[in-house]
Motif scaffolding. Structure first.
Motif, PDB file in Angstrom:
ATOM      1  N   THR A 127      47.232 -78.340 -12.467  1.00 21.17           N
ATOM      2  CA  THR A 127      46.087 -78.942 -12.855  1.00 21.17           C
ATOM      3  C   THR A 127      44.845 -78.024 -12.783  1.00 21.17           C
ATOM      4  O   THR A 127      44.626 -76.567 -12.044  1.00 21.17           O
ATOM      5  N   ALA A 128      44.382 -78.441 -14.149  1.00 23.53           N
ATOM      6  CA  ALA A 128      43.196 -77.053 -15.226  1.00 23.53           C
ATOM      7  C   ALA A 128      41.988 -77.858 -14.922  1.00 23.53           C
ATOM      8  O   ALA A 128      42.421 -79.121 -15.599  1.00 23.53           O
ATOM      9  N   PHE A 129      41.078 -77.554 -14.568  1.00 24.24           N
ATOM     10  CA  PHE A 129      39.835 -78.340 -15.217  1.00 24.24           C
ATOM     11  C   PHE A 129      39.965 -77.851 -17.090  1.00 24.24           C
ATOM     12  O   PHE A 129      39.839 -76.798 -17.618  1.00 24.24           O
ATOM     13  N   LEU A 130      39.445 -78.713 -17.497  1.00 26.35           N
ATOM     14  CA  LEU A 130      39.629 -78.460 -18.702  1.00 26.35           C
ATOM     15  C   LEU A 130      37.996 -79.203 -19.676  1.00 26.35           C
ATOM     16  O   LEU A 130      37.208 -78.442 -20.160  1.00 26.35           O
ATOM     17  N   CYS A 131      37.187 -80.355 -19.270  1.00 27.71           N
ATOM     18  CA  CYS A 131      36.187 -81.145 -19.990  1.00 27.71           C
ATOM     19  C   CYS A 131      35.265 -81.228 -18.985  1.00 27.71           C
ATOM     20  O   CYS A 131      35.405 -82.196 -18.010  1.00 27.71           O
ATOM     21  N   GLY A 132      34.302 -81.950 -19.201  1.00 33.85           N
ATOM     22  CA  GLY A 132      33.022 -82.825 -18.503  1.00 33.85           C
ATOM     23  C   GLY A 132      33.253 -83.740 -18.912  1.00 33.85           C
ATOM     24  O   GLY A 132      34.135 -84.257 -20.711  1.00 33.85           O
ATOM     25  N   GLY A 133      32.723 -85.112 -18.621  1.00 36.81           N
ATOM     26  CA  GLY A 133      32.488 -86.465 -19.321  1.00 36.81           C
ATOM     27  C   GLY A 133      31.045 -87.148 -18.639  1.00 36.81           C
ATOM     28  O   GLY A 133      30.579 -86.808 -17.696  1.00 36.81           O
ATOM     29  N   SER A 134      31.184 -88.242 -19.102  1.00 39.45           N
ATOM     30  CA  SER A 134      29.595 -89.379 -18.888  1.00 39.45           C
ATOM     31  C   SER A 134      30.026 -90.782 -18.129  1.00 39.45           C
ATOM     32  O   SER A 134      31.307 -91.312 -19.420  1.00 39.45           O
ATOM     33  N   LEU A 135      30.397 -91.108 -17.215  1.00 38.80           N
ATOM     34  CA  LEU A 135      30.689 -92.654 -16.967  1.00 38.80           C
ATOM     35  C   LEU A 135      29.690 -93.758 -17.557  1.00 38.80           C
ATOM     36  O   LEU A 135      28.439 -93.772 -16.894  1.00 38.80           O
ATOM     37  N   GLY A 151      30.367 -83.374 -21.218  1.00 37.78           N
ATOM     38  CA  GLY A 151      29.569 -83.614 -20.384  1.00 37.78           C
ATOM     39  C   GLY A 151      28.029 -84.124 -20.805  1.00 37.78           C
ATOM     40  O   GLY A 151      27.795 -83.981 -22.406  1.00 37.78           O
ATOM     41  N   PRO A 152      27.600 -84.671 -19.978  1.00 37.77           N
ATOM     42  CA  PRO A 152      26.177 -85.268 -20.126  1.00 37.77           C
ATOM     43  C   PRO A 152      24.558 -84.514 -20.642  1.00 37.77           C
ATOM     44  O   PRO A 152      24.535 -83.514 -20.559  1.00 37.77           O
ATOM     45  N   LEU A 153      24.134 -84.901 -21.610  1.00 40.39           N
ATOM     46  CA  LEU A 153      23.015 -84.888 -22.326  1.00 40.39           C
ATOM     47  C   LEU A 153      22.089 -85.942 -21.850  1.00 40.39           C
ATOM     48  O   LEU A 153      22.256 -87.069 -22.842  1.00 40.39           O
ATOM     49  N   VAL A 154      21.400 -86.285 -20.633  1.00 39.27           N
ATOM     50  CA  VAL A 154      20.681 -86.892 -20.447  1.00 39.27           C
ATOM     51  C   VAL A 154      18.776 -87.237 -20.898  1.00 39.27           C
ATOM     52  O   VAL A 154      18.127 -86.217 -20.223  1.00 39.27           O
ATOM     53  N   CYS A 155      18.016 -87.999 -20.838  1.00 36.63           N
ATOM     54  CA  CYS A 155      16.842 -88.042 -21.114  1.00 36.63           C
ATOM     55  C   CYS A 155      17.129 -89.763 -20.783  1.00 36.63           C
ATOM     56  O   CYS A 155      17.181 -90.842 -20.568  1.00 36.63           O
ATOM     57  N   SER A 156      15.295 -89.778 -20.055  1.00 36.09           N
ATOM     58  CA  SER A 156      14.778 -90.745 -19.821  1.00 36.09           C
ATOM     59  C   SER A 156      13.528 -91.164 -20.634  1.00 36.09           C
ATOM     60  O   SER A 156      12.896 -90.655 -21.011  1.00 36.09           O
ATOM     61  N   VAL A 157      14.118 -93.431 -20.525  1.00 34.68           N
ATOM     62  CA  VAL A 157      13.591 -93.719 -21.249  1.00 34.68           C
ATOM     63  C   VAL A 157      12.978 -95.016 -20.330  1.00 34.68           C
ATOM     64  O   VAL A 157      13.785 -95.864 -19.968  1.00 34.68           O
ATOM     65  N   ASN A 158      12.018 -95.575 -20.050  1.00 32.03           N
ATOM     66  CA  ASN A 158      11.271 -96.075 -19.801  1.00 32.03           C
ATOM     67  C   ASN A 158      12.076 -96.007 -18.360  1.00 32.03           C
ATOM     68  O   ASN A 158      12.865 -96.882 -17.292  1.00 32.03           O
ATOM     69  N   ASP A 159      11.827 -94.770 -17.314  1.00 30.15           N
ATOM     70  CA  ASP A 159      12.362 -94.471 -16.066  1.00 30.15           C
ATOM     71  C   ASP A 159      14.254 -94.735 -15.904  1.00 30.15           C
ATOM     72  O   ASP A 159      14.760 -94.748 -14.799  1.00 30.15           O
ATOM     73  N   ARG A 160      14.487 -94.860 -17.045  1.00 25.71           N
ATOM     74  CA  ARG A 160      16.187 -94.668 -16.620  1.00 25.71           C
ATOM     75  C   ARG A 160      16.605 -93.990 -17.683  1.00 25.71           C
ATOM     76  O   ARG A 160      16.277 -92.922 -18.422  1.00 25.71           O
ATOM     77  N   MET A 161      17.840 -93.002 -17.506  1.00 27.97           N
ATOM     78  CA  MET A 161      18.568 -91.737 -17.030  1.00 27.97           C
ATOM     79  C   MET A 161      19.182 -92.793 -19.145  1.00 27.97           C
ATOM     80  O   MET A 161      20.274 -93.452 -18.570  1.00 27.97           O
ATOM     81  N   VAL A 162      19.346 -92.062 -19.989  1.00 32.91           N
ATOM     82  CA  VAL A 162      20.111 -92.329 -21.052  1.00 32.91           C
ATOM     83  C   VAL A 162      20.948 -91.808 -21.581  1.00 32.91           C
ATOM     84  O   VAL A 162      20.332 -90.294 -21.482  1.00 32.91           O
ATOM     85  N   LEU A 163      21.923 -91.741 -21.718  1.00 35.54           N
ATOM     86  CA  LEU A 163      22.919 -90.833 -21.855  1.00 35.54           C
ATOM     87  C   LEU A 163      22.516 -90.562 -24.352  1.00 35.54           C
ATOM     88  O   LEU A 163      23.555 -91.344 -25.205  1.00 35.54           O
ATOM     89  N   PHE A 164      21.918 -89.495 -24.376  1.00 40.65           N
ATOM     90  CA  PHE A 164      21.767 -89.462 -26.137  1.00 40.65           C
ATOM     91  C   PHE A 164      22.857 -88.391 -26.822  1.00 40.65           C
ATOM     92  O   PHE A 164      23.426 -88.117 -27.617  1.00 40.65           O
ATOM     93  N   GLY A 165      22.694 -87.214 -25.920  1.00 40.51           N
ATOM     94  CA  GLY A 165      24.318 -86.578 -26.271  1.00 40.51           C
ATOM     95  C   GLY A 165      25.416 -86.164 -25.277  1.00 40.51           C
ATOM     96  O   GLY A 165      25.414 -86.318 -24.041  1.00 40.51           O
ATOM     97  N   TRP A 178      35.860 -96.563 -18.035  1.00 46.40           N
ATOM     98  CA  TRP A 178      35.227 -96.026 -19.313  1.00 46.40           C
ATOM     99  C   TRP A 178      34.367 -94.130 -19.152  1.00 46.40           C
ATOM    100  O   TRP A 178      33.604 -94.752 -18.322  1.00 46.40           O
ATOM    101  N   VAL A 179      35.425 -93.507 -19.524  1.00 42.71           N
ATOM    102  CA  VAL A 179      34.741 -91.895 -19.192  1.00 42.71           C
ATOM    103  C   VAL A 179      34.604 -90.926 -20.941  1.00 42.71           C
ATOM    104  O   VAL A 179      34.976 -91.406 -21.916  1.00 42.71           O
ATOM    105  N   LEU A 180      32.754 -91.370 -21.679  1.00 50.20           N
ATOM    106  CA  LEU A 180      32.722 -90.488 -22.757  1.00 50.20           C
ATOM    107  C   LEU A 180      32.719 -89.523 -22.286  1.00 50.20           C
ATOM    108  O   LEU A 180      32.276 -88.476 -21.646  1.00 50.20           O
ATOM    109  N   THR A 181      33.764 -88.464 -23.852  1.00 50.72           N
ATOM    110  CA  THR A 181      33.668 -86.920 -23.768  1.00 50.72           C
ATOM    111  C   THR A 181      33.411 -86.108 -24.790  1.00 50.72           C
ATOM    112  O   THR A 181      33.724 -87.672 -25.554  1.00 50.72           O
TER     113      THR A 181
END
Ligand code: 4AZ
Length: 256
Positions: free
Chosen positions: A27-35, A203-217, A40-43
């Motif tokens: 087993t090898a580490f491959l990448c990050g992702g976001s739930l 993996g994720p780039l998240v930005c805070s919008v109205n106090d929620r973390m949003v996955l922009f990138g 569902w995981v987005l990657t």
């Protein structure tokens, strides 16, 4: 992540660690992702572009992981992957990654999706075509290298703060020129000290919008790591709301 700091997964509970099981059962580490939903995981598509690695039965996902080489049964949730959906128009032929986005459907040994806990939770998606002003601060996270050229990945999940860079600036000649498409955006730190690096992809780039973390990138590519005028390049998630909804098997949400 270069220039960031170690963070407990509780502060990035959508972070996924994606592994590849080779035929020799290693087993090898491959990448990050976001739930993004319990199943569902987005990657990034380029994590699976090898053809070889697109077989779902060779991919696994762990959520709730703070340390890459230590197992914490209390906080982690482990999954098999039943579907790998790579964007149909993923293109790595122009020297950069266009449409670098993929979805993984996850299922535990007992047939369950992710359960919400302190260390595991979904991240919000942006509204379709939502873009934040350049200069806004966001955060990136991953188990990738702390410096370009190191032969080892970070032992622990790390996070770093980056600022959004305008499309005009990033596609100027001093930056990346025509390698930047509308499906990408750039982010970096003003003194170039903080950036994603090898192993953070997907993996994720998240930005805070109205106090929620949003996955922009989705962490996608860059020329090296933390180099001047060579910021990290991210898949623009807000261009893919209908692609994501279609493949998750939901009607595409109405714009409000
Ligand atoms: C990589 O190889 C990679 N500096 C990811 C992000 C960046 C560079 C390389 C951005 O996975």
């Amino acid at each position: 992540i270069v220039g960031g700091s170690v963070t407990p997964v509780e502060s990035q509970p959508w972070q996924a660690a994606i592994y590849w099981k080779s035929s020799s059962h290693r087993t090898a580490f491959l990448c990050g992702g976001s739930l993004i939903a319990p199943c569902w995981v987005l990657t990034a598509a380029h994590c699976f572009a090898d053809g070889q690695k697109t077989k779902a039965n060779e991919v696994s996902v762990i959520l709730g992981k703070s340390a890459i080489n230590e197992t914490d049964v209390m906080s982690e949730q482990k999954f098999d992957v039943t579907e790998v959906i790579v964007h149909e128009d993923f293109d790595n032929s122009q020297g950069s990654f266009n449409n670098d986005i993929a979805l993984l459907k996850i299922r535990s040994e007992t047939g369950q999706c992710a359960r919400e806990t302190k260390t595991v939770r979904t991240v919000c998606l942006p509204v379709a075509n939502q873009a934040l002003p350049s200069g806004d601060a966001c955060e990136i996270a991953g188990y990738g290298k702390e410096k370009q050229g190191l032969w080892y990945y970070s032992q622990y999940l790390r996070t770093g703060k980056v600022e959004l860079i305008s499309q005009d600036v990033c596609s100027s000649k001093t930056y990346y020129g025509s390698m930047i498409t509308d499906n990408m955006f750039c982010a970096g730190s003003p003194n170039w000290s903080t950036d994603a690096c090898k192993g953070d992809s997907g993996g994720p780039l998240v930005c805070s919008v109205n106090d929620r973390m949003v996955l922009f990138g989705v962490i996608s590519w860059g020329d090296g790591c933390a180099k001047a005028f060579r910021p990290g390049v991210y898949t623009r998630v807000s261009n893919y709301n209908s692609w994501i909804a279609k493949h998750m098997g939901q009607p595409s949400p109405k714009a409000d």
